[in-house]
Scaffold this motif. Structure first.
Motif, mmCIF file in Angstrom:
data_model
loop_
_atom_site.group_PDB
_atom_site.id
_atom_site.type_symbol
_atom_site.label_atom_id
_atom_site.label_comp_id
_atom_site.label_asym_id
_atom_site.label_seq_id
_atom_site.Cartn_x
_atom_site.Cartn_y
_atom_site.Cartn_z
ATOM 1 N N LEU A 45 -14.095 9.485 12.953
ATOM 2 C CA LEU A 45 -12.872 9.292 12.157
ATOM 3 C C LEU A 45 -11.632 9.218 13.048
ATOM 4 C CD1 LEU A 45 -13.216 11.645 9.030
ATOM 5 C CD2 LEU A 45 -12.986 9.162 9.015
ATOM 6 N N PHE A 46 -11.699 9.919 14.196
ATOM 7 C CA PHE A 46 -10.534 9.997 15.071
ATOM 8 C C PHE A 46 -10.582 8.949 16.193
ATOM 9 C CE2 PHE A 46 -10.717 13.990 12.933
ATOM 10 C CZ PHE A 46 -9.405 14.428 12.802
ATOM 11 N N ASP A 47 -11.677 8.155 16.271
ATOM 12 C CA ASP A 47 -11.783 7.094 17.276
ATOM 13 C C ASP A 47 -11.055 5.861 16.763
ATOM 14 O OD1 ASP A 47 -13.324 8.781 18.799
ATOM 15 O OD2 ASP A 47 -15.239 7.977 18.042
ATOM 16 N N HIS A 48 -9.732 5.883 16.916
ATOM 17 C CA HIS A 48 -8.909 4.802 16.383
ATOM 18 C C HIS A 48 -7.784 4.535 17.358
ATOM 19 C CE1 HIS A 48 -6.390 2.567 13.535
ATOM 20 N NE2 HIS A 48 -7.485 2.421 12.790
ATOM 21 N N PRO A 49 -7.387 3.277 17.502
ATOM 22 C CA PRO A 49 -6.294 2.978 18.460
ATOM 23 C C PRO A 49 -5.000 3.693 18.110
ATOM 24 C CG PRO A 49 -6.901 1.017 17.160
ATOM 25 C CD PRO A 49 -7.945 2.044 16.920
ATOM 26 N N HIS A 50 -4.722 3.871 16.831
ATOM 27 C CA HIS A 50 -3.537 4.640 16.435
ATOM 28 C C HIS A 50 -3.915 6.107 16.294
ATOM 29 C CE1 HIS A 50 -1.318 0.955 15.729
ATOM 30 N NE2 HIS A 50 -2.343 0.506 14.985
ATOM 31 N N PRO A 51 -3.046 7.030 16.720
ATOM 32 C CA PRO A 51 -3.398 8.462 16.687
ATOM 33 C C PRO A 51 -3.781 8.960 15.289
ATOM 34 C CG PRO A 51 -1.374 8.085 17.923
ATOM 35 C CD PRO A 51 -1.720 6.781 17.284
ATOM 36 N N HIS A 52 -3.006 8.578 14.291
ATOM 37 C CA HIS A 52 -3.282 9.040 12.928
ATOM 38 C C HIS A 52 -3.092 7.905 11.938
ATOM 39 C CE1 HIS A 52 -2.444 13.091 14.738
ATOM 40 N NE2 HIS A 52 -3.556 13.328 14.065
ATOM 41 N N PRO A 53 -4.116 7.092 11.748
ATOM 42 C CA PRO A 53 -3.990 6.005 10.764
ATOM 43 C C PRO A 53 -3.807 6.590 9.373
ATOM 44 C CG PRO A 53 -6.275 6.291 11.412
ATOM 45 C CD PRO A 53 -5.464 7.158 12.328
ATOM 46 N N PRO A 54 -3.177 5.853 8.446
ATOM 47 C CA PRO A 54 -2.929 6.364 7.089
ATOM 48 C C PRO A 54 -4.185 6.843 6.383
ATOM 49 C CG PRO A 54 -1.729 4.319 7.451
ATOM 50 C CD PRO A 54 -2.640 4.497 8.631
ATOM 51 N N SER A 55 -5.317 6.216 6.703
ATOM 52 C CA SER A 55 -6.559 6.576 5.999
ATOM 53 C C SER A 55 -7.149 7.907 6.459
ATOM 54 C CB SER A 55 -7.597 5.480 6.176
ATOM 55 O OG SER A 55 -7.934 5.344 7.547
ATOM 56 N N LEU A 56 -6.725 8.401 7.654
ATOM 57 C CA LEU A 56 -7.343 9.598 8.223
ATOM 58 C C LEU A 56 -7.088 10.825 7.346
ATOM 59 C CD1 LEU A 56 -8.896 11.024 10.442
ATOM 60 C CD2 LEU A 56 -6.759 11.230 11.741
ATOM 61 N N SER A 57 -5.801 11.062 7.026
ATOM 62 C CA SER A 57 -5.454 12.216 6.196
ATOM 63 C C SER A 57 -6.128 12.123 4.837
ATOM 64 C CB SER A 57 -3.933 12.301 6.036
ATOM 65 O OG SER A 57 -3.581 13.384 5.212
ATOM 66 N N SER A 58 -6.170 10.896 4.279
ATOM 67 C CA SER A 58 -6.796 10.688 2.969
ATOM 68 C C SER A 58 -8.291 10.973 3.030
ATOM 69 C CB SER A 58 -6.532 9.258 2.499
ATOM 70 O OG SER A 58 -7.160 9.011 1.267
ATOM 71 N N ASP A 59 -8.936 10.551 4.126
ATOM 72 C CA ASP A 59 -10.377 10.783 4.271
ATOM 73 C C ASP A 59 -10.678 12.277 4.421
ATOM 74 O OD1 ASP A 59 -11.269 8.238 3.954
ATOM 75 O OD2 ASP A 59 -11.356 7.752 6.091
ATOM 76 N N ILE A 60 -9.917 12.988 5.273
ATOM 77 C CA ILE A 60 -10.143 14.425 5.478
ATOM 78 C C ILE A 60 -9.964 15.171 4.160
ATOM 79 C CG2 ILE A 60 -9.308 16.507 6.627
ATOM 80 C CD1 ILE A 60 -10.855 14.668 8.466
ATOM 81 N N LEU A 61 -8.867 14.841 3.455
ATOM 82 C CA LEU A 61 -8.597 15.476 2.167
ATOM 83 C C LEU A 61 -9.727 15.206 1.174
ATOM 84 C CD1 LEU A 61 -6.699 16.945 0.172
ATOM 85 C CD2 LEU A 61 -5.623 14.741 -0.294
ATOM 86 N N GLY A 62 -10.162 13.944 1.102
ATOM 87 C CA GLY A 62 -11.215 13.574 0.155
ATOM 88 C C GLY A 62 -12.539 14.238 0.468
ATOM 89 N N ILE A 63 -12.880 14.328 1.759
ATOM 90 C CA ILE A 63 -14.157 14.950 2.166
ATOM 91 C C ILE A 63 -14.156 16.432 1.803
ATOM 92 C CG2 ILE A 63 -15.518 15.652 4.183
ATOM 93 C CD1 ILE A 63 -14.692 12.907 5.447
ATOM 94 N N ILE A 64 -13.072 17.144 2.156
ATOM 95 C CA ILE A 64 -13.002 18.589 1.846
ATOM 96 C C ILE A 64 -13.023 18.816 0.337
ATOM 97 C CG2 ILE A 64 -11.478 20.616 1.956
ATOM 98 C CD1 ILE A 64 -10.620 19.666 4.754
ATOM 99 N N ASN A 65 -12.268 17.984 -0.375
ATOM 100 C CA ASN A 65 -12.207 18.108 -1.841
ATOM 101 C C ASN A 65 -13.593 17.897 -2.449
ATOM 102 O OD1 ASN A 65 -10.981 18.564 -4.268
ATOM 103 N ND2 ASN A 65 -9.653 16.768 -4.206
ATOM 104 N N ALA A 66 -14.308 16.883 -1.980
ATOM 105 C CA ALA A 66 -15.635 16.565 -2.513
ATOM 106 C C ALA A 66 -16.632 17.680 -2.217
ATOM 107 C CB ALA A 66 -16.129 15.245 -1.928
ATOM 108 N N LEU A 67 -16.547 18.260 -1.024
ATOM 109 C CA LEU A 67 -17.445 19.373 -0.688
ATOM 110 C C LEU A 67 -17.193 20.573 -1.608
ATOM 111 C CD1 LEU A 67 -17.328 19.159 3.220
ATOM 112 C CD2 LEU A 67 -19.260 18.541 1.724
ATOM 113 N N GLY A 68 -15.914 20.827 -1.883
ATOM 114 C CA GLY A 68 -15.583 21.897 -2.812
ATOM 115 C C GLY A 68 -16.100 21.613 -4.208
ATOM 116 N N PHE A 69 -15.985 20.357 -4.639
ATOM 117 C CA PHE A 69 -16.460 19.963 -5.967
ATOM 118 C C PHE A 69 -17.965 20.174 -6.083
ATOM 119 C CE2 PHE A 69 -18.092 16.892 -9.028
ATOM 120 C CZ PHE A 69 -17.253 17.091 -10.119
ATOM 121 N N ASN A 70 -18.679 19.975 -4.955
ATOM 122 C CA ASN A 70 -20.134 20.135 -4.946
ATOM 123 C C ASN A 70 -20.561 21.560 -4.555
ATOM 124 O OD1 ASN A 70 -21.645 17.319 -5.301
ATOM 125 N ND2 ASN A 70 -19.721 16.937 -4.214
#
Length: 805
Positions: free
Chosen positions: A108-133
């Protein structure tokens, strides 16, 4: 608390009248009229500024407005890479500590830009989904992995990720972990936004840690983090659960408005719920009107909350009006609705109507739940109809409805109030057998039961056990202890508890004031009671019928009969709202003051208004008729009790013993004592003293001594009344040696003689014209009683001089 001097103001309100019917119809009614009380905004005290006008956003932020509520979690917002990573994590069979997070999350962090817009959204979504499950540990492991990265500060600060992981920990019951994580992140320099604060405040609130929630809310404001509407709604709900004084609630509302945060419907619903604890039905009605004035439409939650306020206030007529308006606006009653209605009728003493509502509930296809049954059980227990209460409990179990801790608490109260301590403790053990756990109410109920039975050592013991069980005393516990110790006659200890409560930072509420008023009433301290009521009216909290009930008791115990009668006339005339509680109190205080006509008037007024008497009221009638030896009237009340399904209490039996002990059929008093024992009840000192008096009065000293031995064998310590009965009987029969032997014995047993002890002996000497022996007895009193003062000797010599000039 009693520093202010003022007379209580008796606010005019319409009297409570019994509703004509409890049939739930769909007939439309006019909207609820605005009460005569001032608008809510004028009830705010000590405010430095008024709220300004804002642009109002009408969006409701309650749970019901969430379009995704109840739907399965969707991963469509994740990037394709994020979805793939989530799938790997959810379907991993490894322990969370052994999952190679570097390999899975690293891409997820192997990207030319340090923090692409999708990174925060992906981390948030993954943690949220794990909590939901329900993969809390894995969600926390992912969060910690992200946090350990050198570039995590800009990713986590100000984002919703922190709020989500705190919410997940809270949902899993890991409150301490959520709190520790929050503090650690702050110490590491992460910026905590309003969402993060609100998340932890919610966690505290949902787990009953209300003080922690309020403390964090205050820190949030200190750190210049502006609360959101949701934050305020959560804290207002916490205030309601804590029983905060209404003035404090309204100060928070004013602060909310002054910060540009406009209340929504969820806010108003929460505020109406806050009115339950103090029975603030007028304030709740005003809030209901404000909802309409602000352009909101009341929903089912609004109506049910308002119904609940009327239910807790014991106002069935108004509750029925709310129900009719609710139905006319298209909302069908639910189990919550019916439970509030049943509570209103049960609290007002209309138990038959409460049962009728339960029948209507079943006819509508709504299944009674544990709250329905427990409300009915509590209502019958309070009325003294134990047989009906037990039937409700049996019906509940036959219906397959599992009792909850509130049910067990009601049963503990029922057995404890009847002196059936063995049965009470068996219920306490059954709590664990049924996989329940005692709550703070359980412990408070035990404290109250032992307190009202004068068992101060048991009160102290239960309090220690409660603390050992990990329960921190809250306001209700302090209130219960104040009441318990005052019932035990330990007024100083009750006030010490009150001081401890203030030192612990717990603000007094209506229940606290009522507990203090009850303590003052027991000592007949009517002037201080009036001052406390005046202080309450100054804005601390609005007095209710229990407050005025204590004032009546204070007048009665202080022998202020004229003030008591004047207050009674205000109640009868309607100047004071005609609460069932106040009418029942008038029966009690007039009976206690031996005012037969006034007692009968209050009882007839109670019946004429369709209010069912409870066991306490009937016992008061039995008591005064028994003291007056009005056998026919006593039997009339007793027959009514049996026909109406009331369970006689120890007070009932003691009144009957008293009546028979003064009659020709004095042996009947012991027969009643035997009946008490056969019913599994524990006689008290009054019971034994009454039977001892019956035998002594009739010269049956052998039987009196037998009852005395039985009293001691039952672990009851004879008191000065017990000994004085023997002494007076011996002295009246010129058996002075025996009388003096009893004095010596009582002193040896640690019981201090009083004026009546020695009055009986000198009066006996004078009766038989043996005044010289009377004087000799007094002059040698110090040899008999080392604690006898010179003042006592002089008093007795003056008494002899008056009896034998």
């Amino acid at each position: 608390m009693v520093a202010k001097v003022a007379l209580p103001l008796l606010l005019p309100n319409p009297p409570l009248s019994r509703p004509n019917s409890v049939v739930v119809t769909t007939t439309p009614t006019t909207s609820t009229s605005t009460p005569s009380s001032p608008p809510v905004t004028t009830l705010i005290h000590d405010l430095n500024s008024t709220s300004s006008s804002h642009t109002r956003h009408r969006t409701t932020l309650g749970k019901s407005s969430d379009p995704n509520r109840g739907k399965p979690w969707s991963s469509h917002r994740l990037s394709p890479q994020g979805q793939q990573i989530l799938h790997s994590l959810i379907h991993s069979h490894s322990d969370s500590d052994s999952i190679p997070l570097d390999d899975i999350l690293g891409p997820l962090f192997d990207h030319p830009h340090p923090h692409p817009p999708s990174l925060s959204s992906d981390i948030l979504g993954i943690i949220n989904a794990l909590g939901f499950n329900n993969k809390c540990d894995l969600a926390l492991a992912v969060f910690r992995w992200v946090r350990t990265r050198d570039d995590s500060l800009p990713l986590l600060s100000g984002s919703a990720i922190v709020a989500v992981i705190i919410k997940i920990l809270g949902k899993a019951g890991r409150v301490s972990s959520a709190s520790s994580l929050f503090i650690a992140l702050q110490n590491d320099g992460f910026e905590m936004n309003a969402h993060a604060y609100t998340s932890l405040i919610k966690v505290y609130a949902n787990n009953g840690r209300y003080r922690d929630a309020v403390t964090l809310f205050n820190k949030m404001e200190q750190h210049a983090c502006s609360p959101t509407l949701i934050t305020y709604n959560v804290i207002l709900n916490v205030y309601g659960k804590m029983g905060m004084p209404w003035s404090n609630v309204m100060v928070l509302v004013d602060a909310m408005k002054s910060h540009g945060v406009a209340p929504d419907l969820y806010t108003y619903n929460t505020l109406i719920s806050c009115c339950r604890r103090g029975s603030l039905y007028e304030e709740a009605l005003q809030l209901f009107e404000n909802i309409k004035l602000e352009g909101f439409t009341p929903d089912k939650v609004t109506y049910n909350a308002l119904l609940d306020v009327f239910g807790k206030s014991g106002r069935p007529k108004e509750a029925m009006q709310v129900l009719n308006e609710m139905q006319s606006n298209g909302f069908s009653p639910t189990s919550v609705t019916y439970n509030s209605l049943i509570s209103a009728y049960a609290r007002a003493g209309f138990l038959e109507d409460a049962l009728e509502l339960k029948t209507q509930m079943v006819d509508r296809g709504i299944k009674p739940d544990v709250f329905t049954y427990t409300t009915l059980l509590s209502g019958f227990e309070k009325a003294g109809k134990d047989e009906f209460a037990v039937k409700v409990f049996e019906e509940m179990r036959e219906a397959g409805c599992k009792p909850n801790i509130c049910t067990f608490n009601a049963l503990i109260k029922m057995h404890g109030n009847r002196g059936r301590f063995a049965e009470m403790m068996k219920v306490f053990e059954d709590i664990r057998v049924c996989n329940c756990s005692p709550d703070i109410v359980t412990w408070n109920t035990l404290l109250a039961v032992f307190g009202q039975n004068g068992l101060d050592s048991e009160v102290s013991g239960i309090f220690k056990e409660m603390k050992r069980a990990g329960f921190v005393p809250e306001r209700d516990t302090f209130n219960t202890l104040i009441s318990a110790y005052s019932r035990c006659g330990s007024f100083d200890q009750a006030m010490a508890v009150y001081r401890s409560m203030l030192e612990a930072g717990v603000a007094p509420d209506l229940s606290t004031y009522n507990a203090v008023l009850a303590a003052l009433a027991r000592g007949g301290l009517w002037e201080q009671s009036e001052k406390v009521l005046a202080e309450m009216k100054d804005g601390r909290c609005k007095p209710n019928e229990l407050s005025y009930s204590s004032l009546l008791h204070a007048y009665a115990n202080g022998k202020e009969i004229e003030r008591m009668n004047a207050f009674a006339e205000e109640i009868y005339s309607g100047s004071v709202e005609m609460h069932a509680v106040l009418l029942k109190t008038l029966v009690l205080v007039n009976s206690k003051s031996d005012l037969l006509m006034e007692t009968e008037r209050a009882f007839l007024e109670l019946r004429s208004r369709g209010i069912s008497p409870d066991i306490t009221t009937l016992n008061a009638m039995l008591s005064i008729y028994g003291r007056k030896r009005m056998v026919a009237k006593t039997n009339e009340i007793l027959n009514f009790m049996y026909e109406s399904g009331f369970t006689p209490s120890l007070t009932t039996y003691n009144s009957l013993m008293y009546m028979h002990s003064r009659s020709k059929n004095f042996q009947k008093s012991e027969e009643i004592l035997r009946e008490v024992l056969e019913r599994g009840m524990k006689p008290d000192k009054i019971s034994y003293n009454t039977v001892i008096y019956a035998y002594c009065r009739n010269g049956r000293m052998k039987e009196a001594s037998r009852i005395f031995s039985e009293m001691k064998n039952s672990a009851l310590v004879p008191n000065v009344v017990t000994y004085n009965t023997f002494i007076a009987t011996y002295a009246a029969d010129s058996m002075f040696a025996e009388a003096i032997d009893v004095v010596q014995y009582m002193i040896k047993q640690g019981c201090k003689p009083d004026h009546n002890t020695y009055n009986s002996i000198v009066d006996g000497y004078c009766k038989f014209k043996r005044q010289d022996e009377a004087k000799s007895f007094v002059k040698n009193l110090s040899n008999l009683d080392p604690h006898a003062s010179k003042e006592e000797e002089n008093r007795l010599l003056e008494r002899i001089a008056k009896l034998w000039p």
